[in-house]
Scaffold this active site. Structure first.
Site, PDB file in Angstrom:
ATOM      1  CE  LYS A 215      -0.886   0.021   5.007  1.00  0.00           C
ATOM      2  NZ  LYS A 215      -0.069  -1.199   5.271  1.00  0.00           N
ATOM      3  CD  GLU A 246       4.616   1.960   8.006  1.00  0.00           C
ATOM      4  OE1 GLU A 246       4.470   0.898   8.634  1.00  0.00           O
ATOM      5  OE2 GLU A 246       4.038   2.197   6.931  1.00  0.00           O
ATOM      6  NE  ARG A 255       9.376   1.302  -0.455  1.00  0.00           N
ATOM      7  CZ  ARG A 255       8.491   0.695   0.347  1.00  0.00           C
ATOM      8  NH1 ARG A 255       7.221   1.057   0.319  1.00  0.00           N
ATOM      9  NH2 ARG A 255       8.885  -0.253   1.163  1.00  0.00           N
ATOM     10  CD  GLN A 368      -1.055  -1.805   8.747  1.00  0.00           C
ATOM     11  OE1 GLN A 368      -1.480  -2.748   8.086  1.00  0.00           O
ATOM     12  NE2 GLN A 368       0.201  -1.691   9.102  1.00  0.00           N
ATOM     13  NE  ARG A 389      -5.614  -2.630  13.338  1.00  0.00           N
ATOM     14  CZ  ARG A 389      -4.452  -2.843  13.921  1.00  0.00           C
ATOM     15  NH1 ARG A 389      -3.362  -3.009  13.191  1.00  0.00           N
ATOM     16  NH2 ARG A 389      -4.357  -2.893  15.235  1.00  0.00           N
ATOM     17  N   GLY A 392     -15.560   2.539  12.370  1.00  0.00           N
ATOM     18  CA  GLY A 392     -16.426   2.472  11.196  1.00  0.00           C
ATOM     19  C   GLY A 392     -16.587   3.809  10.522  1.00  0.00           C
ATOM     20  CD  GLN A 429     -15.790   5.111  -8.171  1.00  0.00           C
ATOM     21  OE1 GLN A 429     -15.156   5.964  -8.760  1.00  0.00           O
ATOM     22  NE2 GLN A 429     -15.928   3.891  -8.645  1.00  0.00           N
ATOM     23  NE  ARG A 430     -19.502  10.103  -0.355  1.00  0.00           N
ATOM     24  CZ  ARG A 430     -19.791   9.590   0.829  1.00  0.00           C
ATOM     25  NH1 ARG A 430     -21.033   9.234   1.095  1.00  0.00           N
ATOM     26  NH2 ARG A 430     -18.847   9.412   1.738  1.00  0.00           N
TER      27      ARG A 430
END
Length: 474
Positions: A215, A246, A255, A368, A389, A392, A429-430
């Site tokens: 991701k 992170e 990267r 995540q 995670r 909601g 997808q709204r």
């Protein structure tokens, strides 16, 4: 004269002129006040606050608003004398301007009120610095939240509905003329753009996956593509803000250079890279050094700090996209620790959506997934939108939710032998259909690429009818 003795910014003349228009019975001025979200507290002179409060009460009760009705209402409430009596109201009428010029004075009153609110918030912050037991980060977060609240409470005039319709028609006409098949910013992955029509302004997209699915690589690849995209009007690169909670800046840079140059970063960092590979990395660096990327890699950021820094970037170089990696590492310093992590993430989610609307740009937030996909027996490894995670609210606030998975990570998957297959499930997808997008993932270079048949069910590359199994959410 000390700072506390200075007179706060205000314009008595503008307040009088505006109230005079209201007392003349012109309803359009009260409508202007509603558009600018003015309340009685927006007036600095106490007498003016009382007059406006009376006028607002009459309007709320669908009563006529003029000098006679306001005077009677204040007399009944016992507040007329505090405003200077009926003679004071008559003088306001004499100072009235035409309704055509009223918005000028309404804007002045609104701006002065905002300045006073900012001053008051700064004084509270100053006092907190001397008296509070909180650390500097918490005080900064509270200060940022207070300034954001002032901005939200006293925003600029709301656009009229006819103007909104005209703007929408112009946007549709532009899309039709360009025939790019996009309603937003391209991600650089054609199969994904065919289904989602790009990343759209004012929308929050959640990109979620289990660890080690790629991701971060996907998020940074999209950021890189956008930052290297030239603007049509002047050829300059678009600007992208990246909050990497992170990974560090240098690790991200390495990267991205290896990904773009198609070089194995692990091999390179062990010192085993060939001269040709090093040359490709240097070539990638030459391109990336001109990218419109703005990276903040400070760990443990507060959501209000994110919004403050995003505004600062946006003022200096208008941003086209914000990428955040990742939501689980954000905090909300304005909430007490006893509120629980779920409530904290709910506040963070709402604030990210608010940032997208405030800055008029798309926000791509990485998340995540819980362990639920790994624990299912029937469909192990296949994530669901309910696997997000901690809250909601992420599912509710997001305009789009992308669930990334790689079947080769699960022996039970029917596609486990396809080592390059990566699937993005557009689970929400709204403003469009849902479905799966199939990509190639080169693990050696941590790079995603299109597959020939990337979007299941699409019958036309140019935005034609969708196949069965795709649902549009409204």
């Amino acid at each position: 004269m000390t700072a506390t003795e200075r007179i706060p910014p205000y314009s008595e003349e503008s307040e009088k002129a505006m109230l005079g228009c209201i007392l003349c019975g012109d309803d359009r001025v009260m409508d202007l006040c509603a558009r600018y979200r003015l309340t009685a507290e927006a007036f600095y002179v106490p007498a003016h606050r009382v007059v406006f409060a009376a006028a607002s009460s009459l309007q709320a009760a669908n009563e006529p608003v003029n000098v006679t009705s306001v005077c009677q209402a204040m007399r009944d409430a016992g507040t007329l004398d505090s405003a200077g009596g009926s003679a004071a109201l008559e003088r306001m009428v004499d100072a009235a301007v035409t309704a055509a010029h009223a918005e000028y004075f309404v804007n002045i009153v609104a701006e002065k009120a905002k300045l006073r609110a900012i001053i008051e918030k700064c004084r509270e912050t100053e006092q907190a610095c001397f008296d509070s037991q909180e650390d500097a980060a918490e005080i900064l977060a509270a200060h940022g939240a207070g300034l954001a609240a002032i901005e939200a409470a006293r925003s600029d005039a709301v656009e009229e509905w006819p103007d909104t319709i005209k703007s929408a028609v112009a946007h549709v006409e532009k899309i039709t003329q360009e025939r790019r098949g996009l309603a937003g910013i391209a991600t650089g992955l054609a199969n994904l753009d065919k289904l989602c029509l790009g990343l759209r302004p004012q929308e929050m997209t959640i990109l979620a996956a289990r660890p080690s699915m790629g991701k971060t690589s996907l998020g940074m690849q999209i950021a890189e593509y956008v930052a290297l995209t030239p603007r049509p009007e002047d050829g300059k690169h678009l600007h992208v803000g990246v909050f990497s909670l992170e990974m560090g800046r240098e690790a991200l840079a390495i990267r991205m250079m290896c990904c773009r140059g198609k070089v194995d970063s692990f091999k390179l960092m062990r010192g085993w890279g060939s001269a040709a590979e090093l040359g490709r990395v240097v070539g990638s660096a030459d391109a990336l050094v001109h990218a419109g990327l703005h990276v903040d890699d400070e760990g443990g950021l507060d959501i209000q700090q994110v919004r403050i820094r995003a505004r600062r970037w946006h003022r200096k170089h208008p941003l086209s996209l914000i990428v955040l990696d990742y939501v689980g590492l954000l905090t909300d310093g304005s909430r007490r620790h006893t509120d629980g992590r779920q409530n904290e993430v709910s506040a963070i989610s709402a604030s990210l959506k608010g940032m997208a609307k405030e800055l008029n740009l798309p926000v791509l937030a990485l998340c995540q997934l819980s362990r639920a996909p790994d624990q299912r027996q029937a469909s192990r490894g296949v994530p669901r939108i309910s696997d997000l995670r901690e809250s909601g609210s992420l599912e509710q606030d997001a305009d789009s939710v992308w669930l990334l998975r790689r079947p080769c990570k699960y022996d039970e998957d029917e596609n486990c032998n396809d080592k390059t297959l990566a699937i993005i499930d557009v689970a929400k997808q709204r403003n469009g259909p849902t479905g799966e997008v199939r990509l190639n993932f080169n693990e050696e270079f941590t790079r995603f690429e299109d597959r020939v048949h990337g979007v299941d069910g699409l019958q036309s590359v140019d935005g034609g009818p969708y196949g069965s199994g795709h649902e549009t959410e409204y």
